[in-house]
Design a protein around this motif. Structure first.
Motif, PDB file in Angstrom:
ATOM      1  N   SER A   1      -1.371   0.334  13.305  1.00 41.10           N
ATOM      2  CA  SER A   1       0.056   0.143  13.557  1.00 41.10           C
ATOM      3  C   SER A   1       0.890   0.347  12.315  1.00 41.10           C
ATOM      4  CB  SER A   1       0.297  -1.264  14.127  1.00 41.10           C
ATOM      5  OG  SER A   1      -0.211  -2.243  13.246  1.00 41.10           O
ATOM      6  N   GLY A   2       0.298   0.146  11.138  1.00 42.31           N
ATOM      7  CA  GLY A   2       1.046   0.337   9.904  1.00 42.31           C
ATOM      8  C   GLY A   2       0.932   1.723   9.323  1.00 42.31           C
ATOM      9  N   GLU A   3       0.223   2.615  10.018  1.00 41.12           N
ATOM     10  CA  GLU A   3       0.032   3.971   9.510  1.00 41.12           C
ATOM     11  C   GLU A   3       1.341   4.738   9.521  1.00 41.12           C
ATOM     12  OE1 GLU A   3      -2.703   7.911  10.569  1.00 41.12           O
ATOM     13  OE2 GLU A   3      -2.943   6.021  11.644  1.00 41.12           O
ATOM     14  N   GLU A   4       1.563   5.538   8.514  1.00 41.73           N
ATOM     15  CA  GLU A   4       2.806   6.296   8.397  1.00 41.73           C
ATOM     16  C   GLU A   4       2.902   7.331   9.506  1.00 41.73           C
ATOM     17  OE1 GLU A   4       5.362   8.813   5.064  1.00 41.73           O
ATOM     18  OE2 GLU A   4       3.299   8.223   4.675  1.00 41.73           O
ATOM     19  N   HIS A   5       4.057   7.383  10.159  1.00 35.79           N
ATOM     20  CA  HIS A   5       4.297   8.341  11.229  1.00 35.79           C
ATOM     21  C   HIS A   5       4.804   9.627  10.588  1.00 35.79           C
ATOM     22  CE1 HIS A   5       5.246  10.007  15.047  1.00 35.79           C
ATOM     23  NE2 HIS A   5       5.219   8.857  15.705  1.00 35.79           N
ATOM     24  N   THR A   6       4.012  10.690  10.660  1.00 34.78           N
ATOM     25  CA  THR A   6       4.348  11.929   9.959  1.00 34.78           C
ATOM     26  C   THR A   6       5.542  12.649  10.567  1.00 34.78           C
ATOM     27  OG1 THR A   6       2.707  13.101  11.305  1.00 34.78           O
ATOM     28  CG2 THR A   6       1.981  12.263   9.159  1.00 34.78           C
ATOM     29  N   ASP A   7       5.888  12.340  11.830  1.00 35.96           N
ATOM     30  CA  ASP A   7       7.030  12.998  12.471  1.00 35.96           C
ATOM     31  C   ASP A   7       8.347  12.273  12.207  1.00 35.96           C
ATOM     32  OD1 ASP A   7       5.482  15.023  13.553  1.00 35.96           O
ATOM     33  OD2 ASP A   7       5.008  13.872  15.359  1.00 35.96           O
ATOM     34  N   ILE A   8       8.303  11.170  11.461  1.00 35.67           N
ATOM     35  CA  ILE A   8       9.510  10.383  11.198  1.00 35.67           C
ATOM     36  C   ILE A   8       9.760  10.306   9.690  1.00 35.67           C
ATOM     37  CG2 ILE A   8      10.660   8.158  11.503  1.00 35.67           C
ATOM     38  CD1 ILE A   8       8.844   7.643  13.884  1.00 35.67           C
ATOM     39  N   GLU A   9      10.939  10.733   9.265  1.00 34.88           N
ATOM     40  CA  GLU A   9      11.352  10.591   7.864  1.00 34.88           C
ATOM     41  C   GLU A   9      12.032   9.232   7.698  1.00 34.88           C
ATOM     42  OE1 GLU A   9      14.543  12.500   4.670  1.00 34.88           O
ATOM     43  OE2 GLU A   9      14.210  13.466   6.613  1.00 34.88           O
ATOM     44  N   GLN A  10      11.465   8.387   6.843  1.00 35.63           N
ATOM     45  CA  GLN A  10      11.965   7.025   6.672  1.00 35.63           C
ATOM     46  C   GLN A  10      12.665   6.878   5.328  1.00 35.63           C
ATOM     47  OE1 GLN A  10       9.043   3.962   7.933  1.00 35.63           O
ATOM     48  NE2 GLN A  10       7.708   5.659   8.526  1.00 35.63           N
ATOM     49  N   ARG A  11      13.864   6.277   5.351  1.00 33.25           N
ATOM     50  CA  ARG A  11      14.636   6.055   4.124  1.00 33.25           C
ATOM     51  C   ARG A  11      15.154   4.614   4.101  1.00 33.25           C
ATOM     52  NH1 ARG A  11      16.968  10.730   6.003  1.00 33.25           N
ATOM     53  NH2 ARG A  11      18.992   9.715   6.311  1.00 33.25           N
ATOM     54  N   PHE A  12      15.159   4.026   2.915  1.00 30.64           N
ATOM     55  CA  PHE A  12      15.653   2.662   2.714  1.00 30.64           C
ATOM     56  C   PHE A  12      16.817   2.691   1.723  1.00 30.64           C
ATOM     57  CE2 PHE A  12      11.532   2.029   4.474  1.00 30.64           C
ATOM     58  CZ  PHE A  12      11.532   0.783   5.078  1.00 30.64           C
ATOM     59  N   TYR A  13      17.880   1.923   2.027  1.00 27.32           N
ATOM     60  CA  TYR A  13      19.047   1.840   1.154  1.00 27.32           C
ATOM     61  C   TYR A  13      19.351   0.368   0.862  1.00 27.32           C
ATOM     62  CZ  TYR A  13      19.962   6.677   2.598  1.00 27.32           C
ATOM     63  OH  TYR A  13      19.856   8.027   2.850  1.00 27.32           O
ATOM     64  N   LEU A  14      19.622   0.052  -0.395  1.00 26.20           N
ATOM     65  CA  LEU A  14      20.057  -1.294  -0.757  1.00 26.20           C
ATOM     66  C   LEU A  14      21.520  -1.481  -0.378  1.00 26.20           C
ATOM     67  CD1 LEU A  14      18.340  -1.621  -4.247  1.00 26.20           C
ATOM     68  CD2 LEU A  14      17.805  -2.978  -2.222  1.00 26.20           C
ATOM     69  N   ALA A  15      21.870  -2.700   0.054  1.00 27.37           N
ATOM     70  CA  ALA A  15      23.240  -2.990   0.482  1.00 27.37           C
ATOM     71  C   ALA A  15      23.674  -4.333  -0.083  1.00 27.37           C
ATOM     72  CB  ALA A  15      23.329  -3.003   2.008  1.00 27.37           C
ATOM     73  N   ASP A  16      24.959  -4.450  -0.386  1.00 22.83           N
ATOM     74  CA  ASP A  16      25.490  -5.691  -0.958  1.00 22.83           C
ATOM     75  C   ASP A  16      25.863  -6.712   0.116  1.00 22.83           C
ATOM     76  OD1 ASP A  16      25.263  -4.764  -3.591  1.00 22.83           O
ATOM     77  OD2 ASP A  16      27.193  -3.743  -3.474  1.00 22.83           O
TER      78      ASP A  16
END
Length: 448
Positions: free
Chosen positions: A213-228
Motif C-alpha cells: 500500500s505504501g509503494e510509489e504509484h508510477t502513474d501519479i506525480e506527487q508534490r508537497f508544498y509548505l504552507a503558513d
C-alpha cells in the motif's frame, strides 16, 4: 495472459470484450484462478489495481455455472465500507450481468428500509451493501444467509477502521454454511485486528499480494508544498489549478465545514465546484457524485468519504488541502487519479497542523519527500521548531556557548538573563507578619 486464457463463462468474456478489456491486471491474474477453484482468498494491492473485477468475475461465474444451495437465500454477498463504494461495485456488477436472469439488490444505510425489504422479497442472487445495514436486515428477519455461497469483503481494513467488526461477525455467524467461500480484499494486511478477523472468518485462505500500500504509484506525480496558514493554502490552490488544464479535480479537506467554504470560494473565482461531505443525505450524496461523474462539475471538494473505491477516470488532479490523519488514507486519496493506466497528479499542502500527518506519511511511504515551491508563494514555515530542554531546576538551559575574556582566552559561560516573570530572581524576602495581640492584655484593657 488474456482474459480468454481464464476458464470464465462465455457471457463474461463477451461483456469484457464489449468494455474493451482484454488483458487482466496483476492482481486479477493472481486472484481469479484461485477464486474460481472455490478457495478462500486474502488479497491486497494498491488502489486502482482492479480489485473489483478480481472478485466480481469469479462470483458471477459461480452463479452461472453451479446450482444454488438455496432457492430463497442470496448466493453472493458483497460488503463495502461506504455507500459510495458499494454503489460503485453494484454498478459494475449490473454491467457485467447484462441481460442475464440473475438478480441483484443494493442494500445501503441511510436509504428507505422498507423499500429494501420489498427488494429482498424478490430473492436476489447478489446483494451488495454496507455491513451495518445488512446486519440490520438480519436482526429484523428480512434477510437470511443460511444458503450463502460466497461472502466478499471489499476494503476490509476500512470496515474495521469504521468499527464494523461486530457486524462482520454477526454476518459470518448467519452465513455459517460449511460450503461457503470467503474472499477478503484489503489495501493492507498488517493490522492485528484484521489478522484476527481472517483467522475467524476464513478457512486456510490463499494469500495474494501485489506490491504494498505504501509503494510509489508510477502513474501519479506527487508534490508537497509548505504552507503558513489557510489563506496561504487558498492562494497556492488557485495557482496550482491555473498552471495547466485539468480534466477534473478532487480536493480533500479535513472538516465538513471546509468543504462548503472552499467550494463557495472556488465558485466565486469562476470555477464549477461542488461540495460533498458525510452529513448529507444519501440521495444528496448520490446526486452530487452523479453530477461529478457526468462531468457537470469540474471540481469536487470532499472529506475522506470519497477517498475509496470511486472509479473516476477523468480525475487528473488530486489536492490534499489538509493532510489525512491516517497515513494509509493518503494512498487512497491520491489513488483517485492515475487510474486504468492514465497519468495523474497529486498535490499536498503541509501547514503547521499537518506536520505530524506529513511525518507519518513519509514513514509509511518509505520515500524521501522533498518540498516544491510556487513562485511568489514561498512559505515562512519550515517545520516545527525544536523544543527547548529544561534543567532539573525548571529554568531553561543555556545554549552552551562560551566567550573569551581578556588575553588569556579563559572560557566563561554566557551570563544567564534574569527571568522577570519569576519572583525568586527579582527578590524573595519573606513577608513579616504583624504579631498577634495577647488575649490577657485585651481583657485587662476592657476591665479598665
Amino acid at each position: 495472459m488474456q482474459f480468454t486464457d481464464l476458464p470464465l463463462h462465455h457471457t463474461l468474456l463477451k461483456a469484457l470484450d464489449i468494455k474493451g478489456l482484454t488483458e487482466p491486471t496483476e492482481i486479477q491474474k493472481l486472484a481469479i484462478p484461485h477464486a474460481l477453484m472455490g478457495r478462500d482468498l486474502i488479497a491486497s494491492s494498491k488502489t486502482g489495481s482492479g480489485k473489483t473485477l478480481a472478485f466480481l468475475l469469479p462470483a458471477i461465474h459461480r452463479a452461472l455455472t453451479k446450482p444454488a444451495l438455496s432457492r430463497r437465500d442470496p448466493r453472493v454477498l458483497i460488503l463495502a465500507p461506504t455507500r459510495e463504494l458499494a454503489k460503485q461495485v453494484f454498478l459494475q456488477l449490473k454491467g457485467l450481468l447484462g441481460k442475464q436472469s440473475l438478480r441483484a439488490a443494493l442494500v445501503l444505510g441511510g436509504e428507505n428500509f422498507n423499500d429494501q425489504v420489498k427488494a429482498l422479497k424478490h430473492y436476489p442472487h447478489f446483494i451488495v451493501g454496507t455491513a451495518g445495514r445488512v446486519a440490520d436486515h438480519l436482526v429484523g428477519k428480512s434477510l437470511y444467509l443460511n444458503g450463502l455461497e460466497l461472502l466478499i469483503m471489499d476494503e476490509a481494513d476500512r470496515m474495521l477502521d469504521l468499527g464494523f467488526a461486530p457486524q462482520l461477525k454477526l454476518i459470518d455467524k448467519a452465513a455459517d454454511h460449511r460450503k461457503r467461500q470467503t474472499m477478503m480484499f484489503s489495501a493492507t494486511l498488517d493490522s492485528a485486528e484484521l489478522h484476527y478477523l481472517t483467522q475467524t472468518l476464513l478457512k486456510a485462505p490463499h494469500r495474494v499480494s501485489v506490491g504494498s500500500s505504501g509503494e510509489e504509484h508510477t502513474d501519479i506525480e506527487q508534490r508537497f508544498y509548505l504552507a503558513d496558514h489557510v489563506t496561504h493554502k487558498e492562494a497556492m490552490l488557485a495557482k496550482v489549478i491555473a498552471q495547466k488544464t485539468y480534466r477534473q479535480i478532487i480536493i480533500f479537506t479535513a472538516t465538513r465545514a471546509d468543504t462548503e467554504r472552499l467550494s463557495t470560494l472556488l465558485n466565486q473565482q469562476g470555477m464549477h465546484s461542488i461540495a460533498l461531505s458525510g452529513d448529507l443525505s444519501q440521495s444528496q450524496r448520490s446526486n452530487i457524485m452523479n453530477e461529478f461523474s457526468r462531468g457537470q462539475q469540474h471540481i469536487l471538494v470532499t472529506t475522506d468519504v470519497a477517498s475509496r473505491g470511486l472509479d473516476l477516470l477523468n480525475v487528473s488532479l488530486v489536492v490534499n488541502f489538509d493532510l489525512p490523519k491516517l497515513a494509509d488514507e493518503y494512498v487512497h486519496r491520491v489513488g483517485r487519479t492515475g487510474r486504468a493506466g492514465n497519468k495523474g497528479e497529486a498535490v499536498s499542502f503541509v501547514g503547521p497542523k499537518d506536520w505530524l500527518s506529513y511525518v507519518a506519511i513519509k514513514e509509511f511511504m518509505q520515500q524521501n519527500i522533498e518540498f516544491s515551491q510556487l513562485e511568489g508563494l514561498v512559505a515562512k514555515f519550515n517545520g516545527p521548531k525544536p523544543a527547548r530542554v529544561k534543567s532539573a531546576t525548571g529554568n531553561q538551559q543555556t545554549s552552551g556557548k562560551t566567550k573569551s575574556v581578556g588575553t588569556d582566552n579563559v572560557a566563561k559561560p554566557v551570563k544567564k538573563r534574569v527571568n522577570t516573570m519569576q519572583g525568586t530572581d527579582a527578590g524573595h524576602i519573606p513577608l513579616k507578619r504583624k504579631p498577634r495581640a495577647n488575649v490577657v492584655e485585651i481583657e485587662q484593657d476592657e476591665e479598665e
